[in-house]
Motif scaffolding. Structure first.
Motif, PDB file in Angstrom:
ATOM      1  N   ALA A 162      -7.127  -7.939   5.631  1.00 54.45           N
ATOM      2  CA  ALA A 162      -5.675  -7.799   5.509  1.00 54.45           C
ATOM      3  C   ALA A 162      -5.297  -6.505   6.210  1.00 54.45           C
ATOM      4  CB  ALA A 162      -5.252  -7.762   4.051  1.00 54.45           C
ATOM      5  N   ALA A 163      -4.539  -6.612   7.291  1.00 49.81           N
ATOM      6  CA  ALA A 163      -4.231  -5.450   8.122  1.00 49.81           C
ATOM      7  C   ALA A 163      -2.734  -5.198   8.134  1.00 49.81           C
ATOM      8  CB  ALA A 163      -4.732  -5.664   9.546  1.00 49.81           C
ATOM      9  N   SER A 164      -2.369  -3.926   8.083  1.00 46.95           N
ATOM     10  CA  SER A 164      -0.946  -3.593   8.088  1.00 46.95           C
ATOM     11  C   SER A 164      -0.760  -2.148   8.485  1.00 46.95           C
ATOM     12  CB  SER A 164      -0.337  -3.844   6.712  1.00 46.95           C
ATOM     13  OG  SER A 164       1.001  -3.422   6.689  1.00 46.95           O
ATOM     14  N   ALA A 165       0.453  -1.863   8.959  1.00 48.24           N
ATOM     15  CA  ALA A 165       0.792  -0.479   9.271  1.00 48.24           C
ATOM     16  C   ALA A 165       1.053   0.303   7.991  1.00 48.24           C
ATOM     17  CB  ALA A 165       2.019  -0.438  10.184  1.00 48.24           C
ATOM     18  N   THR A 166       1.839  -0.273   7.097  1.00 47.74           N
ATOM     19  CA  THR A 166       2.114   0.341   5.793  1.00 47.74           C
ATOM     20  C   THR A 166       2.161  -0.792   4.793  1.00 47.74           C
ATOM     21  OG1 THR A 166       4.491   0.145   6.136  1.00 47.74           O
ATOM     22  CG2 THR A 166       3.472   2.230   6.764  1.00 47.74           C
ATOM     23  N   THR A 167       1.386  -0.705   3.764  1.00 51.67           N
ATOM     24  CA  THR A 167       1.336  -1.812   2.812  1.00 51.67           C
ATOM     25  C   THR A 167       0.908  -1.311   1.449  1.00 51.67           C
ATOM     26  OG1 THR A 167       0.498  -4.046   2.452  1.00 51.67           O
ATOM     27  CG2 THR A 167      -1.067  -2.441   3.267  1.00 51.67           C
ATOM     28  N   ASP A 168       1.004  -2.190   0.468  1.00 50.68           N
ATOM     29  CA  ASP A 168       0.468  -1.924  -0.858  1.00 50.68           C
ATOM     30  C   ASP A 168      -1.038  -2.162  -0.785  1.00 50.68           C
ATOM     31  OD1 ASP A 168      -0.217  -1.725  -3.483  1.00 50.68           O
ATOM     32  OD2 ASP A 168       0.908  -3.477  -4.156  1.00 50.68           O
ATOM     33  N   ALA A 169      -1.757  -1.157  -0.280  1.00 51.18           N
ATOM     34  CA  ALA A 169      -3.186  -1.340  -0.011  1.00 51.18           C
ATOM     35  C   ALA A 169      -3.946  -1.706  -1.276  1.00 51.18           C
ATOM     36  CB  ALA A 169      -3.764  -0.068   0.608  1.00 51.18           C
ATOM     37  N   GLN A 170      -3.657  -1.041  -2.377  1.00 50.15           N
ATOM     38  CA  GLN A 170      -4.394  -1.327  -3.609  1.00 50.15           C
ATOM     39  C   GLN A 170      -4.083  -2.720  -4.135  1.00 50.15           C
ATOM     40  OE1 GLN A 170      -6.815   0.620  -4.574  1.00 50.15           O
ATOM     41  NE2 GLN A 170      -6.269   1.952  -2.849  1.00 50.15           N
ATOM     42  N   GLY A 171      -2.842  -3.156  -3.965  1.00 49.37           N
ATOM     43  CA  GLY A 171      -2.495  -4.514  -4.390  1.00 49.37           C
ATOM     44  C   GLY A 171      -3.260  -5.563  -3.605  1.00 49.37           C
ATOM     45  N   TRP A 172      -3.309  -5.392  -2.288  1.00 46.73           N
ATOM     46  CA  TRP A 172      -4.064  -6.330  -1.465  1.00 46.73           C
ATOM     47  C   TRP A 172      -5.552  -6.243  -1.761  1.00 46.73           C
ATOM     48  CZ3 TRP A 172      -2.486 -10.400   1.122  1.00 46.73           C
ATOM     49  CH2 TRP A 172      -1.146 -10.476   1.482  1.00 46.73           C
ATOM     50  N   ALA A 173      -6.033  -5.029  -2.044  1.00 49.38           N
ATOM     51  CA  ALA A 173      -7.452  -4.883  -2.370  1.00 49.38           C
ATOM     52  C   ALA A 173      -7.805  -5.652  -3.641  1.00 49.38           C
ATOM     53  CB  ALA A 173      -7.797  -3.399  -2.533  1.00 49.38           C
ATOM     54  N   ARG A 174      -6.950  -5.557  -4.656  1.00 50.45           N
ATOM     55  CA  ARG A 174      -7.191  -6.318  -5.888  1.00 50.45           C
ATOM     56  C   ARG A 174      -7.159  -7.816  -5.610  1.00 50.45           C
ATOM     57  NH1 ARG A 174      -3.718  -2.372  -7.910  1.00 50.45           N
ATOM     58  NH2 ARG A 174      -1.942  -3.824  -7.795  1.00 50.45           N
ATOM     59  N   LEU A 175      -6.210  -8.229  -4.778  1.00 49.74           N
ATOM     60  CA  LEU A 175      -6.061  -9.652  -4.482  1.00 49.74           C
ATOM     61  C   LEU A 175      -7.309 -10.207  -3.797  1.00 49.74           C
ATOM     62  CD1 LEU A 175      -3.600 -11.647  -4.793  1.00 49.74           C
ATOM     63  CD2 LEU A 175      -3.275 -11.366  -2.358  1.00 49.74           C
ATOM     64  N   LEU A 176      -7.951  -9.391  -2.969  1.00 49.82           N
ATOM     65  CA  LEU A 176      -9.135  -9.826  -2.227  1.00 49.82           C
ATOM     66  C   LEU A 176     -10.419  -9.392  -2.925  1.00 49.82           C
ATOM     67  CD1 LEU A 176      -7.950  -9.132   1.450  1.00 49.82           C
ATOM     68  CD2 LEU A 176      -7.856 -11.259   0.142  1.00 49.82           C
ATOM     69  N   GLY A 177     -10.397  -9.412  -4.233  1.00 55.68           N
ATOM     70  CA  GLY A 177     -11.619  -9.147  -4.996  1.00 55.68           C
ATOM     71  C   GLY A 177     -12.071  -7.710  -4.965  1.00 55.68           C
ATOM     72  N   ASP A 178     -11.132  -6.761  -5.141  1.00 48.47           N
ATOM     73  CA  ASP A 178     -11.446  -5.325  -5.094  1.00 48.47           C
ATOM     74  C   ASP A 178     -12.087  -4.953  -3.755  1.00 48.47           C
ATOM     75  OD1 ASP A 178     -10.456  -4.797  -7.686  1.00 48.47           O
ATOM     76  OD2 ASP A 178     -12.334  -5.522  -8.566  1.00 48.47           O
ATOM     77  N   ALA A 179     -11.435  -5.387  -2.692  1.00 47.41           N
ATOM     78  CA  ALA A 179     -11.946  -5.121  -1.345  1.00 47.41           C
ATOM     79  C   ALA A 179     -11.847  -3.635  -1.022  1.00 47.41           C
ATOM     80  CB  ALA A 179     -11.149  -5.928  -0.326  1.00 47.41           C
ATOM     81  N   PRO A 180     -12.755  -3.125  -0.214  1.00 44.77           N
ATOM     82  CA  PRO A 180     -12.647  -1.726   0.238  1.00 44.77           C
ATOM     83  C   PRO A 180     -11.405  -1.541   1.108  1.00 44.77           C
ATOM     84  CG  PRO A 180     -14.859  -2.621   0.642  1.00 44.77           C
ATOM     85  CD  PRO A 180     -13.984  -3.779   0.275  1.00 44.77           C
ATOM     86  N   VAL A 181     -10.820  -0.354   1.021  1.00 46.37           N
ATOM     87  CA  VAL A 181      -9.653  -0.008   1.836  1.00 46.37           C
ATOM     88  C   VAL A 181     -10.119   0.934   2.942  1.00 46.37           C
ATOM     89  CG1 VAL A 181      -7.383   1.082   1.898  1.00 46.37           C
ATOM     90  CG2 VAL A 181      -8.066  -0.293  -0.084  1.00 46.37           C
ATOM     91  N   VAL A 182      -9.885   0.524   4.182  1.00 47.97           N
ATOM     92  CA  VAL A 182     -10.266   1.326   5.339  1.00 47.97           C
ATOM     93  C   VAL A 182      -8.994   1.835   5.998  1.00 47.97           C
ATOM     94  CG1 VAL A 182     -11.459   1.339   7.558  1.00 47.97           C
ATOM     95  CG2 VAL A 182     -12.353  -0.047   5.664  1.00 47.97           C
ATOM     96  N   GLU A 183      -8.925   3.133   6.226  1.00 50.34           N
ATOM     97  CA  GLU A 183      -7.726   3.726   6.816  1.00 50.34           C
ATOM     98  C   GLU A 183      -8.043   4.274   8.196  1.00 50.34           C
ATOM     99  OE1 GLU A 183      -5.047   6.094   4.541  1.00 50.34           O
ATOM    100  OE2 GLU A 183      -5.986   5.504   2.646  1.00 50.34           O
ATOM    101  N   ALA A 184      -7.119   4.059   9.103  1.00 48.37           N
ATOM    102  CA  ALA A 184      -7.207   4.636  10.446  1.00 48.37           C
ATOM    103  C   ALA A 184      -5.988   5.525  10.650  1.00 48.37           C
ATOM    104  CB  ALA A 184      -7.255   3.547  11.505  1.00 48.37           C
ATOM    105  N   HIS A 185      -6.217   6.708  11.168  1.00 47.83           N
ATOM    106  CA  HIS A 185      -5.130   7.667  11.349  1.00 47.83           C
ATOM    107  C   HIS A 185      -4.754   7.729  12.822  1.00 47.83           C
ATOM    108  CE1 HIS A 185      -5.664   8.947   7.215  1.00 47.83           C
ATOM    109  NE2 HIS A 185      -6.970   9.002   7.448  1.00 47.83           N
ATOM    110  N   GLY A 186      -3.515   7.430  13.093  1.00 42.06           N
ATOM    111  CA  GLY A 186      -3.052   7.395  14.464  1.00 42.06           C
ATOM    112  C   GLY A 186      -2.438   8.713  14.895  1.00 42.06           C
ATOM    113  N   VAL A 187      -2.084   8.743  16.146  1.00 40.94           N
ATOM    114  CA  VAL A 187      -1.389   9.896  16.712  1.00 40.94           C
ATOM    115  C   VAL A 187       0.104   9.582  16.685  1.00 40.94           C
ATOM    116  CG1 VAL A 187      -1.059  11.325  18.741  1.00 40.94           C
ATOM    117  CG2 VAL A 187      -3.343  10.454  18.183  1.00 40.94           C
ATOM    118  N   SER A 188       0.846  10.344  15.919  1.00 38.02           N
ATOM    119  CA  SER A 188       2.287  10.128  15.843  1.00 38.02           C
ATOM    120  C   SER A 188       3.007  11.379  16.327  1.00 38.02           C
ATOM    121  CB  SER A 188       2.713   9.798  14.412  1.00 38.02           C
ATOM    122  OG  SER A 188       2.389  10.846  13.537  1.00 38.02           O
TER     123      SER A 188
END
Length: 899
Positions: A162-188
């Motif tokens: 589940a990929a997104s720019a800004t999202t309820d990461a923990q909600g999606w993680a719970r939905l996908l069976g406590d999936a790990p959350v991976v963050e990428a930091h961009g140049v803004s």
């Protein structure tokens, strides 16, 4: 040749090791990466093993919009140095460019849902990436739930991201069976905010309407931004119509190119927007450009502050997109587009003070949209109530119930909510179930889908307002313009791209031809970006036809003949007007409407009015495809409709046809008639045979409920009896009956029979003695009825010997109105059923002189003042010094002396 320099510059590359570890160890992951980091383009290539590292896999990327799917595939192919269709391809509505050896396929979420319904295992697919999850489109939420179900039950090796720019990461993680959350930091880059509210007040948006003054202001802010800043300008507007109107105000910008980007823009326009421009550009866009696309060269964003969201008017059975204030999250996303490549600026067309009052996030579509298509998807998946689906937000119960009503009506589900064979066919058409019903049934009636698919495609898109509200005229206008739905060419085009020469498999394998301009029948229902939902699932009374077209009890010819098909022969030619009317009526049977006075009455019971200058005005019958309700009005406003005749109305809404005797209370009396109707629309009325006694009785009861028991004959004794019983019930309770109107209605069979069963009309009610009927409620069985006169006597004897009537009008306390002289010598006030009587002491002329519930106190403290006031006025009557010891009397002094 792989463009390594471009790939190495994408910040998400640093997160790939963690993402691979998460997928290897857990099988699912949530990837959070800002726009421009490469999550949409680099990640799928890496997961597919196309960057000279990692195992070879087949990856499917799901995007919420067609334009984003095409753009992502083209960008990935460019990064690989290939043409689209080689290693990377895409599939969207009406267009598929996927080679035999493709390892990455970008699809829309609607296409993914169709694929899952046909092949739940997704054979051959190793990884599915759900992009832009934060937008919370219904198709994306549904696809995620189905994919999780597949992974849990059929294919535990299937990897999900589940990929997104800004999202309820923990909600999606719970939905996908406590999936790990991976963050990428961009140049803004920093983005300055300029608050640019209108100088004059503008009307807030209502329905699809946006105040022209606000659009004029947005155009002026664009001109201001061009003058004050450098770089391209990206302007966010709620819909296609607003984009066109702002573009018209910017038609004289000289060397500045004005482009319009939305879900139905031609491919040439989309390509022009996504490629660096040779000259300065103004890009007018819907929310499609918030996060799905990167528009190069943009340094300035102009934000109108508006967005489109679906809404359902349950009271009137109307569903459409509506214009709302954009959320704070959307405003941040839009502003970020100005800082993707360099420092930028955002001009916000609202006051800074208003910003804090904006909603924090857009409403999830599952909470506000018509759920008919979702409910059909769930039923075909085998979970009719969606209770077993992994969803971030559960579907509202009322919306699901309304959706099931519609699906049952069109024969898509059975009584238990399970998908029927017909429902599965409708789901595979890729259109809203209403349009699926129209496609199947109109094709059956006409003997083939030719022409039907074209109308269905028109109904599935937003028809530009310049075509008016007549769908048949709009169809002809679309054909003349040669562009899909929009009728605008070139940079102003609103048609679908890449649909030339396509066809969709329609009814029982027949090829449903579609004009190049209209796109294939597999149109998913639109969700945003200014696209109106052509089919809605209102909770009003839909047609429960179980899929049988033309089933009805009315008079006339067979349904096929009435629609233009000769008996036993080939289909007759059907004109545009009749064809459009037939398809529209079949799609929206409860919105078939007949002219009734100055407005139209739909068979659902909702009233609607076309515009004053509408060509539809005066048509005896219309079928309404799109309607809304203007602010402050009770009637719906017709936005799109087709003229039909009574034959088509009977055909489409045939399951609501009935002919029966009606007996009801109307205009102050019992009215009996035999009525033929389509839902709320009366077709014919004639006198009935002898009405059934039970229906007459119900009509009389309805009259009593509407007008009250005053319809009966109330003598003074009857009124007094009801008041006495009310007094006893209040103070003593049972077994003394409650005689309020609602209680009498509840026990009407106990006290008003048999008189009511013999009555036939209002005059008969007026002959019923209400007092005699009320006496049946007295507690005769317990013997308490005999104590009525003891506990609540009609009259009491006062010291003078007179028997005075008690007034029980106020059940709290009875009133005794008696001349003051008749109460001389009485120390204690009378008591009835334990309640002190309120004594109104009258002057000799019968006027109130004093009111008391404590006679002893009155004789002691109040009498002197009354005596002083009345003694001179009534000298012939006794006014003793000590009334407590005086003889009571009904007579004057002279009478007393003679006595």
């Amino acid at each position: 040749m792989i463009r390594d320099d471009a790939l190495d510059a994408l910040p998400v590359r640093g997160a790939l090791p963690d993402l691979n570890d998460a997928l290897d160890g857990h099988g699912t992951a949530v990837l959070v990466a800002p726009p421009g980091t490469g999550k949409t383009t680099l990640v799928p290539l890496a997961l597919a093993g196309l960057l000279r590292e990692g195992p070879a896999r087949r990856v499917v990327v799901a995007e919420p919009r067609r334009i984003a799917a095409r753009a992502a595939a083209r960008r990935m192919a460019w990064l690989l140095g290939e043409e689209v269709g080689a290693s990377v391809g895409y599939s969207v509505r009406g267009e598929r460019v996927v080679g035999r050896h493709a390892r990455v396929e970008v699809v829309t979420t609607g296409v993914l849902l169709q694929r899952l319904q046909r092949d739940q295992e997704l054979a051959g697919v190793d990884v599915v990436v759900l992009d832009e999850c934060h937008e919370r489109h219904l198709d994306a939420d549904t696809a995620a739930a189905f994919l999780w179900d597949v992974r849990q039950t059929l294919r535990p090796e299937l990897r999900l991201v589940a990929a997104s720019a800004t999202t309820d990461a923990q909600g999606w993680a719970r939905l996908l069976g406590d999936a790990p959350v991976v963050e990428a930091h961009g140049v803004s880059y920093p983005v300055d905010v300029v608050w640019a509210p209108p100088t004059r007040p503008v009307r807030p948006p209502h329905g699809m309407r946006v105040d022209p003054a606000l659009l004029a202001h947005v155009a002026s802010v664009v001109r201001r931004a061009l003058a004050e800043r450098t770089g391209d300008v990206l302007c966010f507007l709620p819909g296609v119509g607003e984009i066109g109107r702002v573009a018209a105000r910017l038609g004289d910008l000289g060397d500045v190119e004005v482009l319009q980007v939305h879900g139905r823009a031609p491919a040439a326009v989309q390509d022009a927007v996504l490629a660096p421009g040779r000259r300065r550009r103004v890009v007018l866009a819907t929310s499609v450009a918030e996060s799905s696309l990167t528009v190069p060269g943009v340094r300035v964003v102009v934000d109108s502050g508006l967005a489109r969201e679906p809404r359902v008017d349950h009271a009137r059975g109307l569903s459409a997109l509506t214009t709302v204030r954009a959320s704070q999250a959307s405003a941040r996303q839009r502003a970020g587009r100005a800082g993707r490549e360099a420092p930028g600026v955002v001009y916000r067309c609202w006051a800074q003070a208003e910003d804090g009052r904006l909603p924090r996030f857009p409403a999830p579509e599952i909470k506000v949209a018509d759920l008919t298509a979702f409910a059909l998807q769930a039923a075909c998946w085998g979970d009719p109530d969606a209770s077993g689906l992994a969803l971030l937000d559960p579907p509202p119960g009322g919306a699901m119930a309304a959706a099931r009503e519609v699906l049952t009506a069109v024969g898509a589900v059975d009584a238990a909510g399970r998908a029927t064979e017909r429902g599965v066919r409708m789901a595979r058409l890729g259109v809203h179930p209403r349009l699926g019903r129209a496609l199947l049934d109109a094709s059956e009636v006409l003997g083939g889908p030719d022409g039907v698919a074209e109308v269905v495609a028109l109904l599935s898109e937003e028809v530009p307002r310049e075509y008016g509200d007549d769908l048949a005229a709009a169809l002809r206008g679309v054909r003349r313009a040669g562009t899909g739905g929009g009728g605008r060419a070139g940079a102003r085009g609103t048609g679908d791209a890449g649909t030339a020469g396509t066809s969709a498999r329609g009814l029982a394998g027949a090829s449903v031809r579609v004009t190049p301009s209209m796109g294939v029948v597999g149109t998913r229902m639109p969700r945003g970006g200014g696209r109106r939902c052509g089919g809605c699932g209102p909770p009003c009374r839909p047609v429960p036809d179980r899929g049988a077209v033309g089933t009805r009890t009315g008079r006339g010819k067979a349904p096929a003949l009435r629609a233009g098909r000769p008996p036993g022969g080939a289909p007759a030619a059907v004109g545009d007007d009749r064809l459009v009317g037939l398809v529209t009526a079949l799609a929206f049977p409860e919105r078939v409407a007949r002219l009734d006075g100055g407005s139209y009455l739909m068979v659902s019971g909702t009233r609607a009015e076309p515009a004053e200058d509408s060509a539809l005005r005066g048509s005896p019958w219309i079928a309404v495809a799109v309607a809304d309700r203007p602010l402050g009005t009770g009637h719906a406003r017709v936005r799109l409709a087709a003229a039909v005749d009574e034959d088509i109305a009977r055909l489409a809404a045939g399951a609501l046809h009935e002919e029966r005797d009606e007996v009801r209370w109307a205009d102050g009396d019992v009215v009996a008639r035999r009525v033929e109707r389509l839902g709320a629309v009366e077709l014919a009325v004639r006198p009935p045979a002898a009405p059934e006694p039970d229906r007459v009785r119900e009509a009389l009861l309805d009259g009593l409920r509407q007008e009250g028991f005053g319809l009966l004959r109330w003598t003074a004794d009857a009124v007094a009896l009801r008041q006495r019983l009310a007094f006893l019930h209040l103070h003593l309770g049972e077994p003394w009956p409650d005689v309020r109107d609602e209680a009498l209605h509840a026990r009407v069979a106990q006290w008003l029979e048999p008189e009511l069963s013999r009555a036939r009309r209002r005059a008969d009610l007026a002959r019923i003695d209400a007092g005699q009927a009320l006496a049946r409620l007295l507690p005769w069985a317990s013997g308490e009825a005999r104590r009525l006169d003891e506990l609540a006597p009609e009259r009491i004897t006062v010291p003078s010997g007179s028997r005075i009537r008690l007034d029980y009008t106020d059940p709290e306390r009875p009133v005794l109105a008696v001349k003051l002289q008749e109460m001389f010598g009485l120390q204690d006030s009378p008591v009835v059923a334990g309640v002190p009587v309120l004594v109104h002491l009258l002057s000799p002329a019968g006027r109130p002189a004093a009111v008391t519930a404590d006679l002893a106190s009155f004789w002691r403290d109040g009498y002197r003042a009354v005596r002083a006031e009345l003694r001179g006025r009534y000298p012939k009557h006794p006014w003793p010094e000590d009334p407590a010891a005086a003889e009571p009397t009904r007579h004057t002094n002279a009478r007393l002396r003679r006595g």
